[in-house]
Design an enzyme around this catalytic site. Structure first.
Site, mmCIF file in Angstrom:
data_model
loop_
_atom_site.group_PDB
_atom_site.id
_atom_site.type_symbol
_atom_site.label_atom_id
_atom_site.label_comp_id
_atom_site.label_asym_id
_atom_site.label_seq_id
_atom_site.Cartn_x
_atom_site.Cartn_y
_atom_site.Cartn_z
ATOM 1 N N ASP A 283 -5.347 11.937 -7.344
ATOM 2 C CA ASP A 283 -5.925 11.457 -6.086
ATOM 3 C C ASP A 283 -7.323 12.068 -5.957
ATOM 4 O O ASP A 283 -7.720 12.908 -6.774
ATOM 5 C CB ASP A 283 -5.002 11.950 -4.955
ATOM 6 C CG ASP A 283 -5.208 11.196 -3.658
ATOM 7 O OD1 ASP A 283 -6.191 10.449 -3.543
ATOM 8 O OD2 ASP A 283 -4.384 11.381 -2.747
ATOM 9 N N GLU B 37 -12.773 10.266 -6.609
ATOM 10 C CA GLU B 37 -14.013 9.460 -6.479
ATOM 11 C C GLU B 37 -15.249 10.227 -6.928
ATOM 12 O O GLU B 37 -16.159 9.580 -7.446
ATOM 13 C CB GLU B 37 -14.172 8.998 -5.026
ATOM 14 C CG GLU B 37 -13.093 8.038 -4.569
ATOM 15 C CD GLU B 37 -11.748 8.700 -4.295
ATOM 16 O OE1 GLU B 37 -11.752 9.917 -4.051
ATOM 17 O OE2 GLU B 37 -10.720 8.018 -4.353
ATOM 18 N N ASP C 27 -5.626 4.748 1.452
ATOM 19 C CA ASP C 27 -5.026 5.128 2.719
ATOM 20 C C ASP C 27 -5.066 4.022 3.764
ATOM 21 O O ASP C 27 -5.940 3.994 4.627
ATOM 22 C CB ASP C 27 -5.701 6.388 3.230
ATOM 23 C CG ASP C 27 -5.511 7.528 2.240
ATOM 24 O OD1 ASP C 27 -4.537 7.461 1.460
ATOM 25 O OD2 ASP C 27 -6.324 8.459 2.232
#
Ligand SMILES: *[C@@H]1O[C@H](CO)[C@@H](O)[C@H](O)[C@H]1NC(C)=O
Ligand SMILES: *[C@@H]1O[C@H](CO)[C@@H](O)[C@H](O)[C@H]1NC(C)=O
Length: 983
Positions: free
Chosen positions: A550, A553, A627
């Site tokens: 996760d 980015e 999300d």
């Protein structure tokens, strides 16, 4: 998982404002739009758009880019030349051009800047960054296959343009015009893709900064008074500030831009990832349009908004344009921040023959070389194949990866996990994987366990393993900066972290507080990462444990746009700005390779879920849409997002079932399970502040309805797996949009709320509106469709039909003409279904025929790459169903593996064949003839006939024909001649 609502922008002021923050917490339940740039706030986007407006007013001939005819050379399938950019000071900037015609049939246009290729520039702020333009995106995104130049047909160099033809019967042509530079691609003389048609091409060449009096931000008038230097308004060219961060931009302005027109195309798709409809919208405002371009800058967008071109977590700068006659694609290979503008314009025909629509696009990137692939194909399917040849195909997952995943932030202890595991069994609900979010760690230090709450991880994993289940744990790229934490000590001492612009280790804030980031562009960092996952090094982990990446980015809570400063430095001295959108993929890939090598000879396919991605990530693992929220809108939006992932070549995609933020109503959660059962990646997930919502907690009737959706997913796993195989070999989406399946039916081109599963002919339209008890499904073709359960029949080419959908029902139809496989014995997990017999469903078409495929392998290892798999075609024709081998066989060694595998599969048979839409002549029949490999002659099986009812098709069941799934066989219904549909 993203920042929780507890996050706040400046961690430095954390201690001061913690009280205030707690008070305002409920108010921040919406996307922080101001955290992210608009085009106007992004200097290069603004400059390129100003240039476009300027050229649009002056006309295309004002474009200062000319291809020098004297430089044009043709060699080995490549056309080379030099584009000259004339600046306002009449300086000539040399931009070397290479156009390659690839053996995959695509064309590649590469443009660089000579001065920077030679490193003949000076960087400001004594920066140590590389002087070249970033030219390594291809080494991450492309597979190397299909990149070889191919033989060209005609090469015709004229005074104003050069024309090249290639491909079968020279049907493809590229006309390269010199002044201004442009390229026109045509198929059989019909224009399909045009570069620089509008003259928006831009290549911000390197120039030294001439110091001028400092201007204040927002003082527009001053810049307007400067002499008009086309597209080179310098107010945003140098150090650039946003949200309290300043980007030092040591190379100054270096953006690139190109307009790309699709003449005769009014639908474009792709550009994953955005929360936008499947059919991409125009971006210049106006009724129903966006007023911002689609943006690519991988970001942790907290509670993202729907129907928006805002950037999200991943970037695939690939676009498909589609019309009834052809499908073409453009892949803009660039890893820096990118914006794409879309405008559709009606072109009136001068001959009065009726106009057509053009889609005009404009692509701009902050940095890097220009590297554009143009793909020409007859259909979406053919285009998927071409795109896959360049960037690779979906990695074949293990079977458990496409079964059901149960996740929440967080299962609080190993006892909690074991309890959830037991409760699923108690309620007879199948599941394969349970997930741990970051609270399992000791103080957010990855590769550790919290000793109080997870004292016995191995014991927990062993309990899961008893029913073939797996555990996935989260490991992110931020490494807690804490003295004595061995991982961070190694990261630092081995010098494997991302650096700041001063070449010191970069420090920022994420979940663990102060953190450093592993730099997976560095091969030594990837090697080190591998070493951390070795079974003898990684504590509390056994072979049924897999990984979730996760925040890659990367998400940096106190960084610009919640990420890293763009002037950070990666391996090879590339700036972060150059590689930003690839960053997440390198981490995902490093984890994937670490799992492959955690024990010698293990040979199993890893599972790694990622949030950030780029073109090529499909070769590594699965993604999810980040999300989302527990709202009906987010449920509906998940479908176009997942369909778009398929268009973008990365179809192993899902959305958090139930919604991450917030508490879904029981109805919403139930409908979400019914939709999620049709996501390629099927995982429920929930935020730490939400109520527990494991499906068994909801009670009657919801629990049972969700369990039914889960059982449906499990029973169809053989068909899902077959669809994955197709994606892994041909690049086809796993769930397919209407336009993809019916490329000639214009009505369906914008439909994105119903879809097909692989090549099964199964058409589903999940209910995504509260209280709805029926849905309208559009049927494009003249084939008959049947309700999945009742065999109720629906017909109507080009019509909508209404399907009842009370809460317990998923609107799911079967298109006539298909055969698909199921496994109907309910089990606790997919692993326990491995040796179960198959059910084949044969849905006869109007011509009395049907066809389908089944792909089977061990569901775990890489042995399938060496022949250890079964691939069958089932064909119903001339009154019988036959199974035929369509597996490839290569070397004798592979064939040996294949027969060894077939031997292990001998006990796996077909236990039931359901035939829908059978003729009445079967009424009196009770037996059918079975013939084939390993079948004794004279063998028969029982058939029972079920007459057609009111609006329902007649059907028949053949019980226990006992034919092997891996063998050739034929079952004859002996109804005499062709079976003709009754309908
Ligand atoms: C993935 O990792 C392998 C092994 O470290 C490396 O060879 C390869 O280049 C990487 N590819 C991508 C796309 O990151
Ligand atoms: C172009 O023409 C050739 C030869 O007539 C034909 O085989 C081919 O299918 C055509 N291509 C397309 C994309 O229509």
């Amino acid at each position: 998982m993203a920042r929780s609502s507890r996050r706040q922008p400046s961690w430095l002021s954390l201690s001061l404002s913690i009280l205030l923050l707690a008070v305002f917490m409920p108010a921040v339940m919406a996307v922080k739009k101001h955290d992210f740039k608009t085009c106007e706030q992004s200097g290069f986007c603004k400059r390129n758009h100003a240039l476009a407006d300027d050229i649009a007013s002056k006309g295309r001939d004002a474009s200062p880019y000319r291809l020098d005819p004297n430089t044009i050379r043709m060699k080995n399938g490549q056309v080379e030349g030099t584009i000259l950019k004339t600046t306002s000071d009449s300086e000539r900037i040399k931009l070397p051009l290479i156009v390659t015609f690839l053996d995959s049939g695509s064309a590649r246009i590469q443009i660089d800047e000579e001065k920077r290729q030679r490193g003949d520039i000076e960087l400001r702020h004594s920066s140590k960054a590389r002087k070249e333009r970033y030219n390594e995106a291809g080494s991450w995104a492309l597979t190397g296959a299909g990149l070889q130049p191919q033989k060209l047909g005609k090469f015709d160099k004229g005074d104003e343009s050069t024309t090249v033809t290639w491909g079968p019967s020279n049907q493809f042509s590229a006309t390269i015009t010199y002044a201004p530079f442009g390229v026109e691609f045509a198929v059989n003389n019909t224009k399909q893709v045009v570069l620089n048609e509008r003259g928006f091409m831009n290549f911000e060449h390197w120039r030294p900064k001439i110091e001028k009096p400092v201007k204040e931000e927002g003082k527009e008038e001053e810049t307007k008074d400067e002499p008009a230097v086309t597209g080179e308004d310098e107010s945003t060219s140098w150090d650039e500030s946003f949200g309290g961060n300043t980007d030092s931009k040591p190379k100054g302005p270096e953006s690139i831009g190109m307009d790309i027109t699709f003449p005769g195309f009014s639908y474009v798709y792709g550009l994953a990832e955005h929360a936008s409809p499947l059919s991409l919208k125009e971006t210049h405002g106006g009724e129903g349009n966006f007023d911002q371009p689609y943006r690519f800058y991988n970001a942790d967008v907290f509670e993202y908004e729907l129907d928006s071109p805002m950037t999200l977590y991943g970037s695939i700068p690939f676009m498909q344009a589609h019309n009834k006659g052809s499908t073409v694609g453009v892949f803009w290979l660039n890893a820096a921040e990118t914006w794409v503008d879309i405008v559709k314009t009606k072109q009136d025909s001068t001959l009065g023959l009726g106009g057509h629509m053009d889609t005009q696009t404009h692509w701009v990137s902050e940095a890097g070389v220009m590297d554009i692939f143009v793909m020409l194909a007859p259909t979406p399917k053919a285009l998927s194949k071409k795109y896959g040849e360049l960037t690779g195909y979906t990695a074949m997952p293990q079977m458990f990866g496409i079964a059901y995943h149960q996740c929440r932030w967080n299962y609080v202890s190993d006892e909690d996990v074991k309890d959830v595991d037991r409760k699923f069994d108690k309620h007879n609900i199948p599941y394969d994987v349970i997930w741990l979010d970051l609270e399992y760690t000791d103080d957010k230090q990855y590769f550790t366990w919290d000793a109080d709450t997870f004292p016995d991880p191995i014991g927990m994993e062993k309990q899961l393993d008893e029913h073939g289940r797996k555990l996935v744990i989260i490991i992110d790229p931020h490494i807690k900066n804490k003295a004595g934490y061995p991982i961070v000590e190694e990261l630092k001492s081995k010098d494997l972290a991302v650096k700041n612009k001063g070449l010191n280790i970069y420090e920022g804030w994420c979940w663990p507080g102060s953190s450093h980031w592993i730099d997976c562009f560095n091969p030594a960092a990837r090697e080190w990462w591998k070493s951390l996952f070795l079974y003898n090094k990684m504590k509390g982990v056994q072979s049924n444990v897999w990984i979730w990446n996760d925040m890659n980015e990367p998400s940096v809570f106190n960084g610009p746009e919640v990420s890293m400063p763009r002037d950070n430095i990666h391996y090879g001295n590339w700036e972060h700005r150059d590689v930003h959108n690839i960053n997440g993929m390198t981490f995902h890939n490093a984890t994937h390779h670490a799992l492959i090598s955690r024990a010698k000879g293990e040979n199993v396919r890893p599972f790694v879920l990622t949030r950030a991605f780029f073109a090529g990530s499909q070769r590594i693992g699965a993604m999810w849409t980040g999300d989302n929220q527990a709202s009906w809108g987010h449920l509906a939006a998940s479908i176009p997002m997942i369909l778009t992932q398929g268009v973008a070549g990365f179809p192993f995609a899902g959305a958090d079932v139930g919604g991450f933020f917030g508490n879904p109503s029981k109805e919403l959660q139930t409908r979400w399970y019914q939709a999620g059962a049709f996501y390629p990646f099927f995982r429920a997930h929930a935020h730490i502040d939400t109520r527990r919502r494991e499906p068994y907690l909801l009670g009657a009737p919801y629990t049972e309805i969700m369990a039914q959706a889960l059982r449906l997913r499990y029973s169809l796993l053989p068909s899902w797996y077959t669809a994955f195989r197709e994606a892994a070999t041909d690049g086809t989406p796993i769930v397919r949009a209407q336009y993809y399946v019916h490329p000639h039916d214009e009505y369906g081109f914008a439909l994105d709320d119903q879809f097909y599963i692989g090549s099964t002919g199964l058409l589903v339209k999940p209910v995504t509106t509260e209280g709805d008890e029926s849905v309208n499904i559009y049927l494009a073709d003249d084939e008959t469709y049947y309700d999945y359960n009742s065999f109720k029949t629906y017909r109507g080419a080009g019509k909508h039909i209404t399907v009842a959908a009370p809460l317990e029902k998923i609107p799911l139809l079967m298109q006539g003409g298909h055969v698909f496989a199921r496994k109907d014995r309910p089990r606790r997990s997919s692993g326990l279904m491995k040796w179960d017999p198959y059910t084949l469903v044969v849905v006869l078409g109007r011509d009395g025929e049907a066809e389908g495929e089944l792909y089977v392998d061990d569901g775990e290892t890489y042995e399938f790459e060496h022949g250890a798999y079964i691939h069958r075609r089932f064909k119903f024709e001339k009154g019988g169903l036959a199974s035929q081998d369509i597996s490839a066989s290569w070397t004798p060694k592979d064939n040996k593996k294949k027969s060894a595998y077939l031997k292990t599969m001998e006990s796996v048979t077909v236990e039931k064949i359901i035939i829908v839409n059978v003729p009445k002549s079967l009424e009196s029949k009770t037996e059918v003839k079975v013939a084939g490999d390993g079948v004794k002659s004279g063998t028969t099986a029982n058939l029972s006939y079920h007459a057609a009812g009111e609006g329902n098709a007649a059907w028949a069941v053949i019980r226990n024909p006992a034919v092997m799934i891996g063998a050739d066989w034929r079952i004859d219904l002996e109804v005499g001649g062709d079976v003709k549909s009754e309908l």
